[in-house]
Design an enzyme around this catalytic site. Structure first.
Site, short mmCIF file in Angstrom:
data_model
loop_
_atom_site.label_atom_id
_atom_site.label_comp_id
_atom_site.label_asym_id
_atom_site.label_seq_id
_atom_site.Cartn_x
_atom_site.Cartn_y
_atom_site.Cartn_z
CG ASP A 114 -2.10 0.90 1.10
OD1 ASP A 114 -2.27 1.49 0.03
OD2 ASP A 114 -2.86 1.03 2.07
CG HIS A 145 -7.91 0.68 -5.52
ND1 HIS A 145 -8.92 1.35 -4.88
CD2 HIS A 145 -6.76 1.02 -4.85
CE1 HIS A 145 -8.43 2.04 -3.86
NE2 HIS A 145 -7.13 1.86 -3.82
#
Length: 321
Positions: free
Chosen positions: A156, A230
């Site tokens: 992330d 995403h």
């Protein structure tokens, strides 16, 4: 001699670019109604740097830092004569079938360190100082998971700006000169259904995220009218090709015994409209209807916006009456 050592302690207040930490606490508070509760809030805001020093001084290698950010309603109560131009409450995003809700929040404390016990100690002191004046709206203990992965198994924060792009993307400039150097903060808590997510093949997961799982390699974008990943939906680009970044310091959290697994999203931005656009693309879709498929396994349960003033501004916000 002790004073000389104290002077060398770094003041880690309002340092939004503090490095990724092993531990974090995200504490959202609401301030009770009336003028009375504002006094302890003002005292805390003006003295937060000393509070952080008191915890961090014996443990400088733990890199304790804290960013406090103020919500729109509380800002008007504390400093009614002047406010950041773009500061406003979080706007919920209603998609089909998913939604990003707005939830209460007057103060946000983003506490980071290499040790969870120091985050805990600072949070305890903050709440002691504010006892009777605030209520806890949300409290999340985050942790670094493996090599900066989320609980879905992917790394992330890859798209975070670096170098000169970092302040340009995150810090208010001359467009709001009275609040230059501050940053707009958006937070959301996402809960993951790992059963749904883990039922997908690795290839399907990678298509949803837009990166390879093992080595974090970016995958090619889908055609304009097709289902986007995403990664693509959260990339905001002007027609002229200018890309607008935000700084994410997301952290995993969870309680396996309670079946709770999640990601706490926190985004710092120069312009909160950039973050809002990302959420609209995720929840509504681009084109509309082709929403972010990560939402089929990740549900937003909170949403709030704040403004983090510079350390120099903080005392002024706290002292104005």
């Amino acid at each position: 001699m002790r004073q000389a050592n104290w002077d060398r302690v770094p003041i880690e207040i309002q340092s939004i670019d503090a490095p990724l930490s092993r531990a974090a606490i995200f504490l959202t508070l609401t301030v009770e109604a009336g003028d009375g509760p504002l006094a302890p809030v003002r005292d805390l805001l003006s003295g937060l740097d000393d509070l952080v020093k008191s915890v961090s001084f014996p443990h400088l290698d733990a890199k304790l830092s804290c960013v406090v950010a103020i919500g729109s309603d509380l800002w008007d109560r504390l400093s009614p004569r002047r406010r950041p131009k773009a500061l406003a409450p979080f706007q919920p995003v209603i998609g089909n079938p998913h939604r990003a809700p707005a939830t209460p929040g007057d103060l946000l404390f983003h506490i980071r360190a290499e040790r969870q016990d120091l985050c805990f100690a600072l949070e305890t002191l903050i709440l002691d100082r504010l006892r009777g004046a605030v209520a806890v709206a949300d409290e999340v203990f985050g942790f670094r998971y493996y090599d900066a992965r989320d609980l879905l198994g992917f790394i992330d924060g890859t798209a975070n700006p670096t170098g000169d792009k970092l302040p340009a993307s995150t810090l208010v400039g001359n467009e709001d000169r009275h609040f230059a150097g501050g940053s707009h903060v958006t937070v959301q808590k996402y809960l993951h259904d790992l059963g749904v997510w883990n039922a997908k093949s690795t290839e399907a997961q990678q298509a949803v995220i837009g990166r390879t799982k093992a080595d974090n390699i970016e995958l090619a974008d889908a055609p304009a009218d097709a289902q986007k990943s995403h990664k693509t939906l959260t990339t905001i680009t002007d027609p002229d090709g200018t890309e607008h970044d935000i700084l994410r310091d997301n952290m995993p959290f969870g309680r396996p015994g309670a079946g709770e697994f999640g990601t706490y999203f926190i985004g710092y931005s120069r312009d909160p409209a950039v973050t809002q656009k990302m959420l609209e693309r995720m929840f509504i879709g681009d084109p509309p209807g082709l929403y972010d498929k990560i939402l089929d396994a990740s549900r937003a349960v909170t949403g709030a916006r704040f403004f983090a003033p510079t350390a120099e501004m903080l005392a002024g916000v706290g002292s104005e009456k």
